[in-house]
Design an enzyme around this catalytic site. Structure first.
Site, PDB file in Angstrom:
ATOM      1  N   HIS A 117      53.027  25.332  48.969  1.00 32.07           N
ATOM      2  CA  HIS A 117      53.820  24.424  48.136  1.00 32.07           C
ATOM      3  C   HIS A 117      55.094  25.074  47.600  1.00 32.07           C
ATOM      4  O   HIS A 117      55.892  24.412  46.931  1.00 32.07           O
ATOM      5  CB  HIS A 117      52.982  23.907  46.963  1.00 32.07           C
ATOM      6  CG  HIS A 117      51.904  22.946  47.358  1.00 32.07           C
ATOM      7  ND1 HIS A 117      50.716  23.356  47.927  1.00 32.07           N
ATOM      8  CD2 HIS A 117      51.836  21.595  47.271  1.00 32.07           C
ATOM      9  CE1 HIS A 117      49.964  22.294  48.170  1.00 32.07           C
ATOM     10  NE2 HIS A 117      50.616  21.216  47.783  1.00 32.07           N
ATOM     11  N   ALA A 118      55.314  26.369  47.860  1.00 32.37           N
ATOM     12  CA  ALA A 118      56.472  27.079  47.305  1.00 32.37           C
ATOM     13  C   ALA A 118      57.821  26.455  47.666  1.00 32.37           C
ATOM     14  O   ALA A 118      58.758  26.548  46.870  1.00 32.37           O
ATOM     15  CB  ALA A 118      56.437  28.552  47.712  1.00 32.37           C
TER      16      ALA A 118
END
Length: 195
Positions: A117-118
């Protein structure tokens, strides 16, 4: 222990983590890869003290913060790693100093590796437009809307940006980030390994 210089010898790599919500394995495996390659990993967060890592939704270990993002200068680092976890980048993208740091890193051509999800943080810093990358599948629409070319591959390298989808991709992610961090400014040809 052999005193051989690794490919990241003399390089300092910042790991950007919120005080809560980092997916532990996405911090510890790249951290170990950087250390094994001779680099110096530094845990950067928005506040001093410790961060609380997670194993998906369950609390994991706590890790000491080495540097506070408001005092971090981009040019003191040779590369940055952005671990995932749903909450980690969601919290970090609300911290102006973190968004500034990521934007400065891209402007300076500093290599960045982001997993899971970065890339939400990359969207907030407005650095994905025109880039080819991957992420956790649920971010595909967000990334396309931000101007990125999203692909479903275990690891993607685009001008110093290394991205992967999930913890399952960590072996390829760690290999790619070490290769990129060792040669800033140029993409390294990655050869898929047969398993």
């Amino acid at each position: 222990m052999t005193d051989t210089a690794g490919p990241l010898s003399g390089r300092t790599v910042g790991f950007l983590c919120a005080t809560e919500g980092t997916e532990q394995v996405e911090l510890t495996q790249p951290w170990q890869a950087v250390e094994e390659a001779g680099g110096t990993p530094v845990l950067i967060s928005e506040a001093p003290g410790e961060i609380q890592a997670f194993h998906h939704l369950d609390k994991g270990d706590r890790f000491d913060v080495d540097a506070v993002v408001s005092q971090v200068r981009t040019d003191d680092y040779d590369a940055f790693v952005l671990p995932g976890g749903v909450a980690n980048p969601d919290l970090l993208r609300t911290v102006p100093d973190v968004v500034r740091l990521v934007g400065e890193a891209f402007a300076a051509g500093t290599p960045v590796a982001a997993i899971c999800h970065a890339p939400w943080l990359l969207i907030e810093a407005d650095v994905v437009r025109g880039r080819r990358l991957t992420s956790f599948p649920s971010l595909a629409t967000d990334l396309r809307n931000a101007g990125a070319q999203w692909v479903d591959e275990e690891v993607v390298v685009d001008h110093g940006l290394v991205t992967s989808r999930t913890p399952d991709d960590l072996p390829a992610f760690c290999r790619a980030l070490v290769e990129q961090f060792a040669r800033p400014g140029q993409d390294v040809e990655l050869h898929a390994e047969v398993h």
